[in-house]
Design a protein around this motif. Structure first.
Motif, PDB file in Angstrom:
ATOM      1  N   LEU A  42       0.834  -1.200   0.000  1.00 61.48           N
ATOM      2  CA  LEU A  42       0.000   0.000   0.000  1.00 61.48           C
ATOM      3  C   LEU A  42       0.869   1.251   0.000  1.00 61.48           C
ATOM      4  O   LEU A  42       0.673   2.154  -0.827  1.00 61.48           O
ATOM      5  N   VAL A  43       1.839   1.311   0.887  1.00 61.55           N
ATOM      6  CA  VAL A  43       2.698   2.496   0.976  1.00 61.55           C
ATOM      7  C   VAL A  43       3.592   2.604  -0.261  1.00 61.55           C
ATOM      8  O   VAL A  43       3.733   3.669  -0.854  1.00 61.55           O
ATOM      9  N   SER A  44       4.181   1.495  -0.687  1.00 55.32           N
ATOM     10  CA  SER A  44       5.116   1.524  -1.822  1.00 55.32           C
ATOM     11  C   SER A  44       4.448   1.895  -3.135  1.00 55.32           C
ATOM     12  O   SER A  44       5.022   2.629  -3.944  1.00 55.32           O
ATOM     13  N   THR A  45       3.230   1.425  -3.373  1.00 59.14           N
ATOM     14  CA  THR A  45       2.566   1.722  -4.642  1.00 59.14           C
ATOM     15  C   THR A  45       2.018   3.145  -4.674  1.00 59.14           C
ATOM     16  O   THR A  45       2.076   3.805  -5.707  1.00 59.14           O
ATOM     17  N   HIS A  46       1.495   3.626  -3.555  1.00 57.84           N
ATOM     18  CA  HIS A  46       0.949   4.983  -3.522  1.00 57.84           C
ATOM     19  C   HIS A  46       2.035   6.051  -3.388  1.00 57.84           C
ATOM     20  O   HIS A  46       1.819   7.201  -3.770  1.00 57.84           O
ATOM     21  N   HIS A  47       3.181   5.654  -2.833  1.00 53.83           N
ATOM     22  CA  HIS A  47       4.254   6.623  -2.562  1.00 53.83           C
ATOM     23  C   HIS A  47       5.610   6.007  -2.910  1.00 53.83           C
ATOM     24  O   HIS A  47       6.339   5.556  -2.026  1.00 53.83           O
ATOM     25  N   PRO A  48       5.968   5.983  -4.189  1.00 51.43           N
ATOM     26  CA  PRO A  48       7.251   5.388  -4.580  1.00 51.43           C
ATOM     27  C   PRO A  48       8.453   6.125  -3.998  1.00 51.43           C
ATOM     28  O   PRO A  48       9.539   5.564  -3.910  1.00 51.43           O
ATOM     29  N   GLU A  49       8.255   7.378  -3.560  1.00 46.28           N
ATOM     30  CA  GLU A  49       9.354   8.121  -2.950  1.00 46.28           C
ATOM     31  C   GLU A  49       9.630   7.673  -1.506  1.00 46.28           C
ATOM     32  O   GLU A  49      10.664   8.015  -0.938  1.00 46.28           O
ATOM     33  N   ALA A  50       8.716   6.921  -0.912  1.00 45.23           N
ATOM     34  CA  ALA A  50       8.926   6.348   0.420  1.00 45.23           C
ATOM     35  C   ALA A  50       9.652   5.014   0.243  1.00 45.23           C
ATOM     36  O   ALA A  50       9.172   4.129  -0.454  1.00 45.23           O
ATOM     37  N   HIS A  51      10.810   4.913   0.848  1.00 42.93           N
ATOM     38  CA  HIS A  51      11.642   3.720   0.648  1.00 42.93           C
ATOM     39  C   HIS A  51      11.424   2.700   1.755  1.00 42.93           C
ATOM     40  O   HIS A  51      11.709   2.983   2.920  1.00 42.93           O
ATOM     41  N   PRO A  52      10.915   1.499   1.405  1.00 46.16           N
ATOM     42  CA  PRO A  52      10.779   0.455   2.423  1.00 46.16           C
ATOM     43  C   PRO A  52      12.163  -0.008   2.872  1.00 46.16           C
ATOM     44  O   PRO A  52      13.042  -0.250   2.061  1.00 46.16           O
ATOM     45  N   GLU A  53      12.356  -0.103   4.165  1.00 44.28           N
ATOM     46  CA  GLU A  53      13.653  -0.472   4.732  1.00 44.28           C
ATOM     47  C   GLU A  53      13.599  -1.788   5.485  1.00 44.28           C
ATOM     48  O   GLU A  53      14.458  -2.064   6.312  1.00 44.28           O
ATOM     49  N   GLY A  54      12.573  -2.592   5.224  1.00 44.01           N
ATOM     50  CA  GLY A  54      12.490  -3.912   5.851  1.00 44.01           C
ATOM     51  C   GLY A  54      11.622  -3.926   7.102  1.00 44.01           C
ATOM     52  O   GLY A  54      10.926  -2.966   7.406  1.00 44.01           O
ATOM     53  N   THR A  55      11.698  -5.054   7.806  1.00 42.88           N
ATOM     54  CA  THR A  55      10.880  -5.242   9.001  1.00 42.88           C
ATOM     55  C   THR A  55      11.755  -5.684  10.165  1.00 42.88           C
ATOM     56  O   THR A  55      12.868  -6.170   9.979  1.00 42.88           O
ATOM     57  N   GLU A  56      11.210  -5.527  11.323  1.00 43.38           N
ATOM     58  CA  GLU A  56      11.821  -6.051  12.537  1.00 43.38           C
ATOM     59  C   GLU A  56      10.957  -7.239  12.949  1.00 43.38           C
ATOM     60  O   GLU A  56       9.732  -7.148  12.939  1.00 43.38           O
ATOM     61  N   PRO A  57      11.563  -8.350  13.325  1.00 43.04           N
ATOM     62  CA  PRO A  57      10.803  -9.583  13.498  1.00 43.04           C
ATOM     63  C   PRO A  57       9.689  -9.543  14.533  1.00 43.04           C
ATOM     64  O   PRO A  57       8.580  -9.922  14.243  1.00 43.04           O
ATOM     65  N   THR A  58       9.937  -9.078  15.738  1.00 47.51           N
ATOM     66  CA  THR A  58       8.884  -9.097  16.748  1.00 47.51           C
ATOM     67  C   THR A  58       8.889  -7.796  17.521  1.00 47.51           C
ATOM     68  O   THR A  58       9.927  -7.250  17.836  1.00 47.51           O
TER      69      THR A  58
END
Length: 170
Positions: free
Chosen positions: A149-165
């Motif tokens: 949702l964030v990546s498709t609507h806002h390509p300028e926002a860079h996903p930096e991964g997840t933290e497991p828990t």
């Protein structure tokens, strides 16, 4: 819960993303934004001391170390003590472990509050350049949906991964 990290270039884009997350039924208490000191976040949900400091990781380490030391102290007390301690040995070992875990978690948590979050060191340079770090806590089954949702609507926002828990209480 898992924490998703995004680097966002401006406050305006962050506001739009937060609005979209709220519409996607992500509660505001699960959205945390960290910015360079002095950046006006206006009504954006700013990261609290729990997200900015090393409190949670330090507490986890203190709980483990304190519980181990307390259990060992209880075992030594039972082994070296009089026969009356041997009879109540299980309770003493359990009490030692619980007391050690509590004291260890408390002490290390207090130290962790004064230290910057070690998990966020990777993002320090981007934050100093003026980018905003957005941390979103979501249920495990929604990580892909929210990231998309964030990546498709806002390509300028860079996903930096997840933290497991993510603990339930921050």
């Amino acid at each position: 819960m898992k924490r998703i990290y995004f680097l966002v270039p401006t406050v305006e884009i962050a506001k739009t993303i937060v609005d979209e997350l709220l519409l996607a039924r992500i509660e505001e208490r699960h959205i945390h934004i960290l910015a360079k000191h002095g950046t006006p976040l206006e009504d954006l949900p700013e990261a609290s001391l729990l997200q900015k400091s090393d409190f949670i990781p330090a507490m986890e380490r203190g709980l483990a170390v304190g519980g181990t030391v307390g259990t060992l102290a209880g075992l030594i007390a039972v082994a070296l003590g009089p026969i009356s301690l041997v009879v109540a040995g299980g309770g003493i070992v359990l009490a030692g472990g619980l007391a050690g875990a509590g004291v260890g978690a408390w002490l290390s948590g207090m130290v962790g509050l004064s230290v910057d979050n070690s998990r966020l060191k990777h993002f320090e340079a981007a934050i100093e350049r003026g980018e905003l770090l957005m941390m979103i806590d979501v249920p495990r089954d929604q990580v892909a949906r929210i990231t998309e949702l964030v990546s498709t609507h806002h390509p300028e926002a860079h996903p930096e991964g997840t933290e497991p828990t993510i603990p339930a209480f921050p």
